[in-house]
Design an enzyme around this catalytic site. Structure first.
Site, PDB file in Angstrom:
ATOM      1  CD  GLU A   1      36.240  -7.968  22.042  1.00 52.50           C
ATOM      2  OE1 GLU A   1      36.227  -8.706  21.059  1.00 52.50           O
ATOM      3  OE2 GLU A   1      36.375  -6.733  21.976  1.00 52.50           O
ATOM      4  CD  GLU A   3      41.831  -4.372  13.108  1.00 54.70           C
ATOM      5  OE1 GLU A   3      40.875  -4.894  12.575  1.00 54.70           O
ATOM      6  OE2 GLU A   3      42.149  -4.602  14.294  1.00 54.70           O
ATOM      7  CB  ALA A  29      38.577 -10.029  17.627  1.00 55.07           C
ATOM      8  CG  ASP A  60      50.618  41.472   8.474  1.00 56.28           C
ATOM      9  OD1 ASP A  60      51.824  41.736   8.661  1.00 56.28           O
ATOM     10  OD2 ASP A  60      49.683  42.151   8.939  1.00 56.28           O
ATOM     11  CB  THR A 114      29.447  -4.708  17.928  1.00 52.02           C
ATOM     12  OG1 THR A 114      28.776  -5.912  17.661  1.00 52.02           O
ATOM     13  CG2 THR A 114      28.792  -3.983  19.062  1.00 52.02           C
ATOM     14  CG  ASP A 115      33.611  -2.460  19.249  1.00 50.82           C
ATOM     15  OD1 ASP A 115      32.521  -2.438  19.838  1.00 50.82           O
ATOM     16  OD2 ASP A 115      34.654  -2.929  19.725  1.00 50.82           O
ATOM     17  CG  ASN A 166      40.420  -3.913  21.128  1.00 51.36           C
ATOM     18  OD1 ASN A 166      39.618  -4.618  20.537  1.00 51.36           O
ATOM     19  ND2 ASN A 166      40.966  -2.862  20.580  1.00 51.36           N
ATOM     20  CG  ASP A 189      50.225  41.222  13.880  1.00 53.55           C
ATOM     21  OD1 ASP A 189      51.256  41.211  14.540  1.00 53.55           O
ATOM     22  OD2 ASP A 189      50.147  40.905  12.684  1.00 53.55           O
TER      23      ASP A 189
HETATM   24  P1  ATP Z   1      50.414  45.447  14.134  1.00 60.37           P
HETATM   25  O1  ATP Z   1      51.799  44.944  14.315  1.00 60.37           O
HETATM   26  O2  ATP Z   1      49.583  45.327  15.351  1.00 60.37           O
HETATM   27  O3  ATP Z   1      49.720  45.013  12.897  1.00 60.37           O
HETATM   28  P2  ATP Z   1      50.971  48.024  13.084  1.00 60.37           P
HETATM   29  O4  ATP Z   1      50.212  47.887  11.842  1.00 60.37           O
HETATM   30  O5  ATP Z   1      50.851  49.267  13.865  1.00 60.37           O
HETATM   31  O6  ATP Z   1      50.571  46.990  14.120  1.00 60.37           O
HETATM   32  P3  ATP Z   1      53.348  48.251  11.618  1.00 60.37           P
HETATM   33  O7  ATP Z   1      52.629  48.020  10.361  1.00 60.37           O
HETATM   34  O8  ATP Z   1      54.672  47.684  11.870  1.00 60.37           O
HETATM   35  O9  ATP Z   1      52.488  47.754  12.809  1.00 60.37           O
HETATM   36  O10 ATP Z   1      53.407  49.847  11.812  1.00 60.37           O
HETATM   37  C1  ATP Z   1      54.259  50.426  12.753  1.00 60.37           C
HETATM   38  C2  ATP Z   1      54.143  51.939  12.725  1.00 60.37           C
HETATM   39  O11 ATP Z   1      54.505  52.436  11.446  1.00 60.37           O
HETATM   40  C3  ATP Z   1      52.722  52.442  12.963  1.00 60.37           C
HETATM   41  O12 ATP Z   1      52.478  52.662  14.314  1.00 60.37           O
HETATM   42  C4  ATP Z   1      52.716  53.771  12.216  1.00 60.37           C
HETATM   43  O13 ATP Z   1      53.223  54.779  13.050  1.00 60.37           O
HETATM   44  C5  ATP Z   1      53.687  53.536  11.083  1.00 60.37           C
HETATM   45  N1  ATP Z   1      52.970  53.221   9.850  1.00 60.37           N
HETATM   46  C6  ATP Z   1      52.074  52.246   9.631  1.00 60.37           C
HETATM   47  N2  ATP Z   1      51.645  52.241   8.369  1.00 60.37           N
HETATM   48  C7  ATP Z   1      52.293  53.234   7.749  1.00 60.37           C
HETATM   49  C8  ATP Z   1      52.296  53.744   6.404  1.00 60.37           C
HETATM   50  N3  ATP Z   1      51.547  53.201   5.451  1.00 60.37           N
HETATM   51  N4  ATP Z   1      53.082  54.786   6.127  1.00 60.37           N
HETATM   52  C9  ATP Z   1      53.861  55.326   7.086  1.00 60.37           C
HETATM   53  N5  ATP Z   1      53.904  54.909   8.332  1.00 60.37           N
HETATM   54  C10 ATP Z   1      53.140  53.870   8.689  1.00 60.37           C
END
Ligand code: ATP
Length: 886
Positions: free
Chosen positions: A701, A290, A286, A632, A729-730, A698, A332
């Site tokens: 008791e 556990e 009791a 990402d 009860t508990d 516990n 980001d």
């Molecule tokens: P976060 O880090 O907030 O997601 P972000 O998307 O601006 O921001 P990056 O994707 O690293 O970060 O982009 C950095 C820079 O590269 C941008 O500010 C832009 O000038 C340039 N950039 C972003 N996408 C492209 C692309 N598809 N082609 C060419 N240049 C790009």
């Protein structure tokens, strides 16, 4: 299940492999054939994670020591001739096991559902069409489409590759990415690590794209072979579970001490040894909590489910705990704090500024100069042509929703739409100037360049961060052809870029060059102009940032974008400290000590590369901050892994990022992180309530039994009564507390408030509740005996009082801050549990057969009133305790 085809594909040519696998290298398998093979070969899973069957789970409930003690106790009762007692202990045992089973079963299923949700996906070609399927559905013969960031779903023979590089570290230990080719290897032995024309499941593509023909799936893959050899490792307990195990351990030691005292005293005062042994066993069962670790696991697992409902997918129980104590969120900007709905607003071309109308991805909107509509100039068309050709995104009208949508990168989508507004057509331009090469975009390079064949020459188009592209430009396009810029022109261009950035626009520069090769493409270019695009902040992110401020959680913006743009967006979002911005270049120049100082002061980081993110996480953690970091890309994986909570994007994120992360946002939204933090705090809060409730019971008791023994009073409760309180009860109220509704002030507390499961405040409530319960019960028991009531009557009064005090404590422990009388009945489950328990209690006290079993007595109305009055004193005591700690 059929055997899978052999593993010698690396010795065959792509054509021979396709023939051997009965597949078409271009169109892939047909849907029917894929389904047939799935049935024949089984799913593409390692299958090491066994599903726990309900029966096993039920039996597992009887595997703990305390249950065994109960089994022995039942046997002993039978032997001593206490049949009713034996049967009752048996029933209580089954009830308790049933409750435990129910909890764990729910937790198990919740986690399974999540694993299914988090299952990786793959792109395959079937019937000539690209299809996104669950990785488990890939079959031998499937044509797998691979791109940077993808996890390879199955073993396969490479049929096509453009700069395809794969990280095979998980399989071969090779830390450098391996270049893949399509040639057959010469006859002979080749180790897995040397099969450069094969890709393997569980490895990841870090560069380029390609196609591979699946040769083996599931357990037949190289990693599958290893997995079958290695036994599945048990997940270690979460810190919370570990802490509770420790608490449980201390309590068990204390409890055994009390048991010893009671038993020895009983024995020396002439009770038969076996009877006392039986009683000791019941008491031990009791007073040892556990069920605590199980309750916590269930609470966490249900929390994971609730987080999923709020679009935050968590893979491990530990994450739920950590989330609640997060002190810093590094986010980001693009897509997380902003909507990632890019629209080009301004063009700076040929020394003048043009505005662009329209909204979203609909290619409708006119060019304006000083507010008046104009036709786009030649240089503007030249710029938009280059931007369009250097983009991979495509924009189309969705026939179902009648909405214009962009497929691919939104930044590029915006450029394509702007070009369409100038009447340019992607198909026509691509036909005239086909792409012959490319230098891909990465967050480190911040630009992207493509090479095109045009009129017998090769031209390069480049777009990217303004300062990066500008650096490679020796000329500037004007209405009268390219000119080397003088100092004044340079200054004007920079001023134009800054002006756009201050208005929160993302600025890209676009440039071109003729006679281009991959080597010289990004040098000696001609600047065509600047493009300024808008990406509005998410309104819910604004709110979430305000919430974080209240909750004592710091928010850092970490972006690849320009400092001025970052700062302007930060202001729009209401980020508290937006006056200072640190850039990636600044960070690189700092040593660890200086960096640590900087991250204490600055909230906005711009032009940051993934490597900088890793250092920022490290610096924050060195200051004991519990850090969440979003990401990402493939390069973000190290930072995601290092952070206490790595947060990957469900939509934009790569598989690699998702696997490195502990949480994935289904909607890529910052507000979802904050929702998850709130959910984490709520769960922690509820675990705490349950813990207070069970431990305090516990202790109450133990103190009662110990005090009675020391005061020389008879034993105040029978073995059955003690078992009843703890196992019947508990149980239900504890379960109800674990799903208590969120406190409204969760996000008005500081993270330190929410840390420390057993803070002084919590311990004091537990002890006060336990000790007061013992005081009341001893007084009641002794009082009844002194006033001449029989032992059975005194014991019944003590028993009922103990149970009622538990019920009242459950209501008081719903909050450490709010008083029990503020919204007392908000927890529906608790109300139901208490009503059910009250009915049971009434039956035990008033139904003659049960009276016999439990040794109770038919209490009078006055008795009930006296007991209720005594029990109720626990409420003011606990509430006073809350006030003292306020
Ligand atoms: P976060 O880090 O907030 O997601 P972000 O998307 O601006 O921001 P990056 O994707 O690293 O970060 O982009 C950095 C820079 O590269 C941008 O500010 C832009 O000038 C340039 N950039 C972003 N996408 C492209 C692309 N598809 N082609 C060419 N240049 C790009």
């Amino acid at each position: 299940m059929e055997a899978q085809p052999g593993t010698t594909a690396h010795l065959l040519s792509p054509g021979e492999t396709a023939a051997a696998l009965g597949s078409n290298p271009d169109a892939g398998l047909t849907g029917e054939e894929a389904a047939r093979r799935l049935a024949a070969y089984g799913p593409n899973e390692l299958g090491t994670e066994k599903r726990v069957s309900p029966l096993v789970l039920l039996l597992a409930q009887f595997k703990n020591v305390l249950m065994l003690v109960l089994v022995v106790a039942t046997g002993l009762s039978l032997w001593l001739g206490h049949t009713t007692e034996a049967v009752t202990i048996g029933i209580i045992m089954v009830l308790s096991a049933g409750l435990g089973f129910l909890q764990e079963y729910r937790a198990e299923r919740a986690l399974e559902a999540l694993q299914r949700m988090a299952a990786p996906h793959a792109v395959v070609v079937r019937g000539g069409q690209h299809q996104r399927v669950r990785a488990a559905e890939v079959v031998p013969g499937d044509v797998m489409v691979l791109a940077a960031g993808d996890r390879v779903p199955a073993d396969g023979r490479v049929m096509e590759g453009a700069d395809l590089r794969v990280d095979e570290a998980p399989l071969t230990g090779e830390s450098l990415p391996v270049d893949k080719h399509i040639r057959a290897l010469p006859k002979g032995e080749h180790a897995v690590a040397d099969r450069a024309n094969m890709v393997h499941a569980a490895t990841t593509v870090v560069h380029g794209r390609g196609r591979a023909l699946a040769t083996a799936t599931g357990r037949h893959t190289e990693v599958g072979r290893i997995a079958t050899m290695v036994q599945q490792v048990q997940a270690p307990p979460t810190p919370l579970q570990a802490k509770l195990d420790k608490v449980g351990h201390y309590l068990a030691v204390g409890a055994l001490g009390v048991v010893l005292i009671v038993v020895v005293r009983g024995f020396t005062s002439g009770q038969p040894f076996l009877e006392m042994l039986l009683f000791g066993m019941a008491l031990a069962v009791a007073v040892v909590p556990e069920s605590l670790p199980a309750v916590v696991t269930v609470t966490l697992a249900l929390g994971v489910q609730r987080m999923a409902a709020r679009r935050a997918m968590v893979r491990k129980l530990t994450t739920v705990e950590t989330l609640g104590s997060t002190t810093v969120i590094c986010s980001d900007k693009t897509g997380t704090l902003t909507q990632d709905q890019m629209t080009v607003r301004q063009l700076y071309v040929g020394g003048e500024l043009l505005e662009l109308g329209g909204s979203g991805y609909e290619p409708k909107g006119s060019f304006l100069r000083g507010g008046a509509p104009v036709e786009p100039t030649d240089v503007a068309r030249q710029l938009l042509t280059a931007a369009l050709l250097a983009s991979d995104a495509r924009v189309r009208l969705d026939p179902e929703t009648r909405q214009w949508t962009a497929q691919g990168d939104p930044t590029e989508g915006a450029l394509v739409v702007a070009a369409m507004k100038a009447g340019l057509e992607a198909e026509e331009l691509t036909r005239r100037m086909p792409r012959v090469g490319e230098i891909p975009f990465t967050s480190d390079r911040k630009r992207m360049t493509t090479l095109h064949r045009a009129d017998g020459d090769t031209v390069a188009f480049s777009k990217g961060a303004a300062e990066v592209v500008l650096e490679g430009c020796t000329h500037v396009a004007t209405g009268h052809g390219p000119r080397p810029p003088d100092e004044g022109t340079r200054r004007e261009i920079l001023a134009a870029a800054q002006d756009m950035q201050r208005h929160a626009l993302r600025v890209l520069a676009v440039a071109e060059r003729t006679h281009a090769t991959t080597e010289n493409a990004e040098r000696e270019m001609t600047l065509l102009g600047l493009v300024g695009m808008m990406d509005p902040p998410r309104p819910e992110a604004r709110e979430a940032i305000a919430t974080c401020r209240l909750a004592g959680v710091r928010v850092l913006m970490i972006t690849g974008d320009h400092p001025l743009t970052a700062q302007a967006v930060a202001r729009e979002l209401g980020l508290p400290r937006s006056e200072r911005v640190a850039t990636g270049a600044e960070l690189s120049a700092l040593d660890e000590r200086a960096l640590s100082r900087l991250v204490g002061e600055v909230d906005i980081y711009a032009r940051v590369s993934p490597a900088d993110k890793l250092r920022v996480v490290g610096a924050l953690q060195a200051q004991k901050q519990v850090t969440a970091m979003t990401g990402d890309g493939v390069n973000d994986a190290p930072a995601l892994k290092k952070a206490d909570i790595g947060v990957a994007m469900g939509i934009k994120g790569t598989d690699v990022a998702r696997q490195a992360a502990s949480m994935t946002l289904a909607d890529d939204n910052f507000a979802t992180i904050v929702a998850a933090v709130e959910e984490g705090r709520a769960i922690y809060d509820n675990v705490q309530k349950t813990l207070m409730y069970l431990l305090s019971s516990n202790i109450g008791e133990m103190a009662l039994m110990g005090a009675a023994a020391l005061l020389g009073l008879p034993v105040p409760l029978t073995a059955l009564q003690i078992l009843y309180v703890n196992l019947v009860t508990d149980g239900l109220p504890a379960l109800a507390l674990s799903v208590d509704p969120h406190a409204s002030d969760l996000m008005a507390r500081t993270p330190t408030d929410t840390r420390g499961l057993l803070s002084r405040r919590v311990v004091s409530q537990i002890v006060m509740g336990g000790v007061w319960s013992a005081v009341v019960n001893v007084a009641l028991f002794a009082g009844a005996l002194i006033s001449g009531r029989s032992l059975q009557e005194a014991m019944t009064m003590t028993f009922v009082s103990l149970v009622l005090i538990q019920f009242l404590k459950a209501y008081s422990f719903r909050s450490l801050r709010a008083h029990a009388w503020e919204k007392p009945f908000a927890n529906r489950w608790l109300n139901l549990a208490i009503v059910a328990e009250l009915v049971l209690l009434a039956l035990v006290v008033h139904v003659p057969t049960l009276e016999n079993v439990f040794g109770t007595y038919n209490l009078t109305g006055t008795d009930w009133l006296v007991i209720l009055g005594a029990a109720a004193t626990v409420v003011p005591v606990l509430e006073l305790g809350k006030r003292l700690f306020r």
